[in-house]
Design an enzyme around this catalytic site. Structure first.
Site: not given
Length: 309
Positions: A224, A272
């Site tokens: 994250r 991502h």
């Protein structure tokens, strides 16, 4: 007959429209899977935060929510959610993360960028140490972190695992707590971050902890974005104390075009992609979990709302 509401982006619905009902049927469930329904008739929600659903209070019959994502930070604080929430833990997602992490650890271990980017015609030989001579830290020992740690240990890397609470994994030297983190970072030539985004993990790698790492260490973050203090990382990169950062996740996504990470010579940006939810395997995991609950066995991988993951 149970009613399952699929609440995620419209464009991915075709990938689930037939697969999810089929997977539920294979689990022995008679289920109606829909994109829209009277909230009072919905038993289960298969959910992603980008589907637009934010108010769960009308779903008076709701038994639980099965997330399509491993990360739950965008839903866990929702005050209208009063039923169990299950994270997506799926073999396809795990395999994808192991492949991405292993690939980038090997890339940095072997110094592959030096050859890939060389175009000057210079014959420069460099030989990496063997994997057993390279210390890799795995920060986060959940399902994904544990799988990656085991894969790297299988390649003979000296893997040191860290988690907030104590964990034991065969073949992996594990530490926990603040003192354990400092100990692991001091040895980490390559550090992989696979932790959830919670108040306790925000800026986990700040200036103080980055300074603990060996000179020239590499950071790989498929976890994250908020796990790392961006300004502190950029300063450490500018000074050469951190040799490289390969980043798949960011505080703002997509990463803005003008962000310094895009242009920094010691940063690799990936969009991502480390571990996407793959419909073919995700439907089986979701269906199996819902079927467990319907049999009275309880959901797997439920979120602790107090901890945030």
């Amino acid at each position: 007959m149970i009613t399952v509401l699929f609440s995620a982006r419209e464009d991915i619905w075709p990938n689930y429209e037939t697969r999810l009902p089929e997977a539920l049927a294979e689990e022995g469930l008679a289920a109606r899977v829909v994109r829209e329904a009277d909230p009072a008739e919905v038993d289960w929600i298969v959910y992603a935060p980008n589907g637009g659903l934010t108010d769960f209070s009308p779903f008076t019959k709701l038994k639980g929510v099965q997330s399509l994502w491993a990360g739950v930070e965008q839903i866990v604080g929702n005050p209208t959610l009063k039923v169990p929430l299950a994270r997506m833990v799926d073999p396809g997602m795990t395999e994808g993360m192991v492949e991405w992490v292993t690939g980038h650890v090997l890339r940095h271990h072997l110094g592959m960028d030096a050859d890939i980017k060389r175009t000057d015609g210079q014959w420069v030989r460099h030989v990496a140490p063997l994997a057993r001579e390279r210390t890799v830290a795995m920060l986060g020992l959940g399902a994904l972190g544990t799988a990656c740690a085991r894969a790297l240990a299988g390649l003979n890397f000296d893997v040191r695992g860290w988690s907030r609470s104590e964990k034991r994994i065969d073949g992996i030297t594990c530490a926990h707590g603040d003192e354990g983190l400092a100990e692991v970072l001091r040895e980490a030539e390559i550090a992989v971050l696979l932790l959830p985004d919670t108040p306790a993990t925000t800026n986990l790698l700040d200036a103080v902890r980055l300074a603990l790492m060996p000179n020239g260490a590499v950071i790989i973050n498929p976890g994250r974005g908020p796990l790392i203090d961006d300004d502190a990382l950029l300063e450490a990169l500018d000074e050469g104390r951190i040799g490289h950062a390969t980043l798949d996740v960011f505080r703002e996504e997509p990463l803005p075009a003008g962000h310094p990470f895009w242009h920094h010579p010691r940063v690799t940006v990936t969009p991502h992609i480390a571990s996407e939810t793959r419909p073919v395997t995700a439907v089986r995991s979701a269906a199996a979990n819902i079927a467990r609950a319907e049999r009275g066995e309880g959901l797997l991988h439920t979120v602790d709302f107090g901890l945030g993951y």
